[in-house]
Design a protein around this motif. Structure first.
Motif, PDB file in Angstrom:
ATOM      1  N   ARG A   1       0.834  -1.210   0.000  1.00 51.92           N
ATOM      2  CA  ARG A   1       0.000   0.000   0.000  1.00 51.92           C
ATOM      3  C   ARG A   1       0.866   1.256   0.000  1.00 51.92           C
ATOM      4  O   ARG A   1       0.597   2.221  -0.735  1.00 51.92           O
ATOM      5  CB  ARG A   1      -0.937   0.007   1.201  1.00 51.92           C
TER       6      ARG A   1
ATOM      7  N   SER B   1       2.064   6.393  -7.042  1.00 53.99           N
ATOM      8  CA  SER B   1       1.051   7.291  -7.611  1.00 53.99           C
ATOM      9  C   SER B   1       1.572   8.726  -7.693  1.00 53.99           C
ATOM     10  O   SER B   1       1.212   9.476  -8.603  1.00 53.99           O
ATOM     11  CB  SER B   1      -0.233   7.243  -6.783  1.00 53.99           C
TER      12      SER B   1
ATOM     13  N   ALA C   1      -1.768  -5.263  -2.276  1.00 54.79           N
ATOM     14  CA  ALA C   1      -1.993  -4.921  -0.867  1.00 54.79           C
ATOM     15  C   ALA C   1      -3.305  -5.507  -0.368  1.00 54.79           C
ATOM     16  O   ALA C   1      -3.387  -6.010   0.763  1.00 54.79           O
ATOM     17  CB  ALA C   1      -1.995  -3.398  -0.695  1.00 54.79           C
TER      18      ALA C   1
ATOM     19  N   ILE D   1      -7.814   3.507  -1.319  1.00 56.81           N
ATOM     20  CA  ILE D   1      -6.764   4.081  -2.167  1.00 56.81           C
ATOM     21  C   ILE D   1      -6.907   3.582  -3.599  1.00 56.81           C
ATOM     22  O   ILE D   1      -6.766   4.352  -4.558  1.00 56.81           O
ATOM     23  CB  ILE D   1      -5.376   3.739  -1.588  1.00 56.81           C
ATOM     24  N   LEU D   2      -7.219   2.291  -3.754  1.00 59.91           N
ATOM     25  CA  LEU D   2      -7.411   1.742  -5.101  1.00 59.91           C
ATOM     26  C   LEU D   2      -8.580   2.434  -5.800  1.00 59.91           C
ATOM     27  O   LEU D   2      -8.507   2.741  -7.001  1.00 59.91           O
ATOM     28  CB  LEU D   2      -7.643   0.234  -5.023  1.00 59.91           C
TER      29      LEU D   2
ATOM     30  N   SER E   1      -6.665  -0.114   1.773  1.00 59.57           N
ATOM     31  CA  SER E   1      -6.144  -0.362   0.426  1.00 59.57           C
ATOM     32  C   SER E   1      -7.239  -0.232  -0.619  1.00 59.57           C
ATOM     33  O   SER E   1      -7.001   0.279  -1.725  1.00 59.57           O
ATOM     34  CB  SER E   1      -5.494  -1.749   0.350  1.00 59.57           C
ATOM     35  N   ARG E   2      -8.446  -0.689  -0.299  1.00 57.41           N
ATOM     36  CA  ARG E   2      -9.561  -0.552  -1.237  1.00 57.41           C
ATOM     37  C   ARG E   2      -9.878   0.924  -1.495  1.00 57.41           C
ATOM     38  O   ARG E   2     -10.188   1.324  -2.624  1.00 57.41           O
ATOM     39  CB  ARG E   2     -10.806  -1.272  -0.709  1.00 57.41           C
TER      40      ARG E   2
ATOM     41  N   CYS F   1      -1.620  -1.736  -5.313  1.00 59.04           N
ATOM     42  CA  CYS F   1      -2.763  -1.672  -4.399  1.00 59.04           C
ATOM     43  C   CYS F   1      -3.545  -2.979  -4.417  1.00 59.04           C
ATOM     44  O   CYS F   1      -4.024  -3.441  -3.375  1.00 59.04           O
ATOM     45  CB  CYS F   1      -3.667  -0.507  -4.803  1.00 59.04           C
ATOM     46  N   GLU F   2      -3.671  -3.577  -5.586  1.00 54.66           N
ATOM     47  CA  GLU F   2      -4.349  -4.866  -5.679  1.00 54.66           C
ATOM     48  C   GLU F   2      -3.588  -5.925  -4.885  1.00 54.66           C
ATOM     49  O   GLU F   2      -4.197  -6.779  -4.223  1.00 54.66           O
ATOM     50  CB  GLU F   2      -4.483  -5.267  -7.147  1.00 54.66           C
TER      51      GLU F   2
ATOM     52  N   ALA G   1       2.277   1.726  -3.366  1.00 58.29           N
ATOM     53  CA  ALA G   1       1.251   2.216  -4.293  1.00 58.29           C
ATOM     54  C   ALA G   1       1.098   3.728  -4.174  1.00 58.29           C
ATOM     55  O   ALA G   1       1.007   4.438  -5.185  1.00 58.29           O
ATOM     56  CB  ALA G   1      -0.077   1.524  -4.016  1.00 58.29           C
TER      57      ALA G   1
END
Length: 203
Positions: A31, A38, A53, A72-73, A69-70, A50-51, A34
């Motif tokens: 994470r 970014s 993570a 942020i994704l 993490s979801r 992120c996936e 990620a």
């Protein structure tokens, strides 16, 4: 700056490739990688991290890390313009209504409000933003200012420039108090746009 970013990403990716650490530690590392990635503009690579993570958090049965993490994704997918995928990723992280909001709950709701705003789902955006402002994080640096900004945008889109102006001013004031320079600058710009839309250019 760029070198430090590249070095940090390389170290984190190296740790992930080594297979070492617990799933929870690997989730946190992915994470973090990620987020840093970014900031370099490589959004697609950030999405992949992120996936990973999320996968590591699920393996660790760490619900908090999975939700972080979801969220942020979802923001990364939103940046790529894939709103449907952003909604799918965020949905499992959203809090149930009626309970006391925690920090992650508030952040997820503000993220949802921003996505709703992108798709002109104004009622949903306003509901999510108001849920944040009635909780303990109404005056938090990002959640508080962004929730107010969302409500300002909702009112602006509805043509209620007076109420929009009030929300933008509120976001600016809270941003100044919390030292959120982005919110302060955004607040000033939003107020200018609102005055122009209301034919109050002299104000």
């Amino acid at each position: 700056g760029g070198f430090n970013h590249a070095e940090g990403i390389a170290r984190l990716v190296g740790l992930l490739r080594s297979g070492g650490g617990t799933p929870a530690a690997r989730s946190a590392a992915a994470r973090c990688a990620a987020v840093v990635t970014s900031h370099t503009g490589d959004t697609e690579r950030a999405v992949a991290l992120c996936e990973q993570a999320i996968d590591e958090a699920i393996a660790a049965a760490d619900r908090d890390q999975e939700r972080q993490s979801r969220r942020i994704l979802a923001l990364l997918l939103r940046e790529l313009g894939d709103i449907a995928a952003a909604r799918r990723q965020l949905a499992p992280a959203l809090p149930t209504r009626g309970g006391e909001l925690k920090s992650d709950d508030a952040r997820c709701l503000v993220t949802k409000a921003c996505i709703d705003l992108d798709t002109a789902d104004l009622d949903q955006a306003a509901t999510a933003a108001r849920d944040v402002l009635t909780g303990n994080f109404a005056n938090a640096t990002w959640t508080g200012t962004t929730a107010r900004w969302v409500l300002g945008q909702v009112m602006f889109e509805r043509g209620d420039h007076a109420v929009a102006r009030s929300w933008f001013m509120d976001a600016l004031v809270v941003g100044e108090r919390l030292g959120n320079a982005v919110a302060v600058l955004g607040g000033h710009l939003d107020l200018v746009v609102t005055e122009c839309a209301a034919d109050r250019i002299d104000d």
